[in-house]
Motif scaffolding. Structure first.
Motif, PDB file in Angstrom:
ATOM      1  N   GLN A 157       0.828  -1.206   0.000  1.00 45.95           N
ATOM      2  CA  GLN A 157       0.000   0.000   0.000  1.00 45.95           C
ATOM      3  C   GLN A 157       0.866   1.262   0.000  1.00 45.95           C
ATOM      4  OE1 GLN A 157      -2.767  -0.362   3.269  1.00 45.95           O
ATOM      5  NE2 GLN A 157      -4.005  -1.888   2.187  1.00 45.95           N
ATOM      6  N   ILE A 195     -11.763   3.487   8.260  1.00 50.27           N
ATOM      7  CA  ILE A 195     -10.412   3.241   7.775  1.00 50.27           C
ATOM      8  C   ILE A 195      -9.368   4.063   8.514  1.00 50.27           C
ATOM      9  CG2 ILE A 195     -10.467   5.020   5.989  1.00 50.27           C
ATOM     10  CD1 ILE A 195      -8.831   1.525   5.788  1.00 50.27           C
ATOM     11  N   ASP A 214     -11.051  -1.644   6.066  1.00 52.37           N
ATOM     12  CA  ASP A 214     -11.249  -1.025   4.757  1.00 52.37           C
ATOM     13  C   ASP A 214     -12.488  -1.627   4.103  1.00 52.37           C
ATOM     14  OD1 ASP A 214     -11.136   0.066   2.277  1.00 52.37           O
ATOM     15  OD2 ASP A 214      -9.156  -0.711   1.743  1.00 52.37           O
ATOM     16  N   THR A 240     -13.746  -1.139   1.280  1.00 52.60           N
ATOM     17  CA  THR A 240     -13.652  -1.467  -0.143  1.00 52.60           C
ATOM     18  C   THR A 240     -13.243  -2.922  -0.337  1.00 52.60           C
ATOM     19  OG1 THR A 240     -11.329  -0.779  -0.298  1.00 52.60           O
ATOM     20  CG2 THR A 240     -13.007   0.898  -0.726  1.00 52.60           C
ATOM     21  N   ILE A 274     -14.085   6.878  -2.847  1.00 52.10           N
ATOM     22  CA  ILE A 274     -14.138   5.698  -1.989  1.00 52.10           C
ATOM     23  C   ILE A 274     -15.581   5.253  -1.798  1.00 52.10           C
ATOM     24  CG2 ILE A 274     -13.665   4.852   0.342  1.00 52.10           C
ATOM     25  CD1 ILE A 274     -11.255   6.690   0.420  1.00 52.10           C
TER      26      ILE A 274
END
Length: 618
Positions: free
Chosen positions: A138, A434, A453, A455, A480
């Motif tokens: 990341q 997050i 997270d 997502t 997002i």
């Protein structure tokens, strides 16, 4: 034929499933696992898949998909901001690295032209390898991640003209009219490049609107693949890189309202094809040369890693990068890249390099790619802490599926109010946020909130999305928010989705995604303030409320009409002007409220005159 194809697919999947998890568990990353799996099933080892070159050519499509997804994430405005890093830092790095490696090749006995070709070819880095390593950690948006991407982008662009020039570097090519042929190829390439950009701007929006209007996921995914492969093939036919065409197509769609849907459709193909590419690299490596001349091959690999790492660090310091970033870039980009295979092979075909040397250099590049994950891991654990002690990496919270009825994503000021109400009603809900610092702060007040997270579909599943009834998306970032909604709606279609809209544009995106309930975060507060202002001006409360009740449905109807012409700025402006006239007509029909408002200035003037007379009399 079909049986042989399925058998090869089975071999690739089996090798990946058996080898990659083991290497990843050792902490060496997926890329090295794919490379080792490729070596095992390739001609140099078990020979289960003999046509390694054919597999490598096909697997280049994985790079095409990767660059397309990167283009989707890189909006034109951001690319404009990166131009200094791309062309300034990128050209500086390519020049220094080519010079260092070229002089090294010259010192080892190669002729000047051959040394220059080898220096440039080995100076290119592996785009999929580097981006995959950064993505695993990341770090794509970190400072060194952005600089690495800028260098890779410039290298991919710089490789194209060099590939075109290699044939005319061969003996007698200039005399035989090679320059004319090259100029013709350059003209065709420029025309294709320009046509893709300007044609894409005009054609892509209506094409995707047409695909979206069918309400068919298959048709929309087919349109995404059509655009991706079509752009890549156009650049290939024009003599440019397929990856460059896919990258441009991705950038053209980066500002599209369909970006998240396209990304969700392309993502599975990208992952599989990238894995196939790394396995193909492992398959094509002639490991037999390593057993025949281990000292030569390993020595050249070490020399490449050291010389390239040093030249990258020189370029980074000249560009005024900090030492921590400089050392990271030196290790991360010290390997050879996939374009080296293409350039070295072309140089061999043009008789600029001996075929035996080409085979050795291709193996050296493959070994450098295999060594990079190990070197980067060592740098991450041993070198980075010397510059700055990193903050301990925090894993996402473990979540037990306690069957919440509601999953609330985002627990800022907006989400906390909803959470307090739900808690008072004793309705079970799970919160995902997050921001780790935010989570820790909120927990001090006894709130049940998890760091995660949303997502990621596996975390949503762990949070209970499979059994929940409602998903509330209360995050502030529209990108997002849309990514969560697109992915969750496809994996968990039973969920009723309620979303917070940051602004009018975000609300239209949510409406296009068919979100069940949308709340524009500023609208209720703005209307409430307007009502209180009218009351402060002397309008009776019931009349002020009537004004708000008139405005709100009209504004929602305007939003729906703007949705019909979404993406057409000219028609959007016409809609706004028409709506303003309609609103004036509505208020003119309400004579009572207009009379009240018109009386306010006269009443204030009268009060002011009375105050002045009283003061004079005093």
């Amino acid at each position: 034929m079909a049986t042989a194809l399925l058998l090869n697919v089975l071999i690739f999947l089996t090798a990946a499933v058996l080898v990659v998890p083991i290497i990843k568990r050792l902490g060496l990353g997926e890329v090295l696992g794919y490379l080792i799996a490729g070596v095992l099933i390739g001609p140099s080892a078990l020979g289960l898949v003999p046509d390694a070159e054919g597999v490598l050519q096909f697997s280049q499509v994985g790079i095409v998909f990767l660059l397309f997804v990167i283009g989707l994430e890189l909006k034109p405005a951001r690319l404009k901001l990166m131009r200094k890093a791309v062309f300034g830092f990128g050209s500086l790095q390519v020049a220094i690295t080519t010079l260092v490696l070229g002089l090294t090749a010259l010192a080892l006995g190669l002729p000047p032209v051959a040394a220059a070709v080898v220096g440039f070819s080995l100076g290119l880095c592996s785009t999929p390898l580097v981006l995959h390593l950064l993505g695993e950690r990341q770090e794509l948006n970190s400072r060194h991640g952005r600089h690495a991407f800028a260098l890779l982008l410039f290298q991919d662009m710089a490789a194209i003209p060099v590939l075109a020039v290699i044939p005319i570097l061969a003996a007698d090519s200039l005399v035989s009219g090679g320059m004319t042929a090259v100029l013709k190829e350059v003209a065709i390439a420029v025309a294709a490049f320009t046509g893709l950009i300007f044609g894409g701007r005009k054609l892509l929006p209506p094409l995707f609107r047409l695909a979206a209007a069918t309400d068919s996921r298959e048709v929309f995914a087919g349109m995404s693949l059509l655009v991706l492969i079509g752009a890549a093939l156009l650049m290939e036919l024009a003599g440019l890189s397929m990856a460059l065409g896919a990258f441009i197509a991705g950038i053209l769609l980066a500002d599209s309202e369909y970006r998240h849907s396209i990304e969700a459709d392309i993502e599975p193909f990208r992952g599989l094809l990238l894995g196939l590419f790394f396995m193909a690299v492992g398959m094509t490596a002639k490991v037999g040369l390593l057993t025949q001349s281990p000292g030569l091959v390993l020595g050249l690999t070490a020399l490449l890693l050291l010389a390239k790492g040093a030249s990258l660090m020189i370029a980074a310091r000249v560009y005024r990068c900090g030492w921590r970033e400089t050392t990271t870039l030196g290790v991360l980009l010290s390997q050879g890249g996939e374009f080296a295979f293409v350039l070295l092979t072309a140089a061999g075909s043009a008789a600029l390099l001996a075929q035996d040397l080409v085979h050795v250099l291709v193996l050296v590049v493959s070994l450098s790619m295999a060594a990079t994950p190990i070197l980067f891991l060592g740098h991450e654990r041993l070198v980075r802490p010397l510059f700055k002690k990193p903050r301990p990496k925090r894993d996402f919270d473990a979540m037990g599926d306690d069957s919440p009825r509601i999953i609330l994503v985002g627990f800022g000021r907006f989400g906390q109010i909803m959470g307090r109400a739900l808690q008072g009603l004793e309705i079970p809900y799970t919160v995902l946020d997050i921001n780790a610092d935010h989570v820790d702060f909120v927990r001090r007040y006894g709130n049940k909130v998890y760091y995660g997270d949303a997502t990621r579909l596996d975390l949503l599943d762990a949070a209970g999305a499979r059994h929940a009834q409602v998903l509330v998306v209360a995050v502030g970032d529209p990108d997002i928010s849309m990514r969560i909604i697109h992915r969750a709606s496809k994996r968990f279609p039973h969920l009723k989705i309620y979303a917070r809209a940051r602004d009018r544009h975000h609300a239209q995106l949510l409406m296009r995604a068919k979100v069940g309930f949308i709340l524009r975060e500023l609208l209720p507060a703005s209307l409430e303030m307007t009502r209180e202002v009218l009351i402060g001006l002397g309008v009776p409360r019931d009349q002020a409320q009537h004004t708000i009740d008139t405005f709100r449905p009209h504004d929602e109807e305007t939003l729906r009409r703007q949705l019909e012409v979404f993406g057409n700025e000219k028609k959007q402006m016409q809609t706004v002007r028409q709506a303003a006239k309609e609103l004036e007509t509505l208020f003119e029909a309400d004579e009572d409220i207009l009379t009240r408002v018109e009386e306010i200035p006269r009443r204030q003037a009268s009060d002011s005159d009375d105050t002045k007379r009283s003061a004079n009399e005093s």
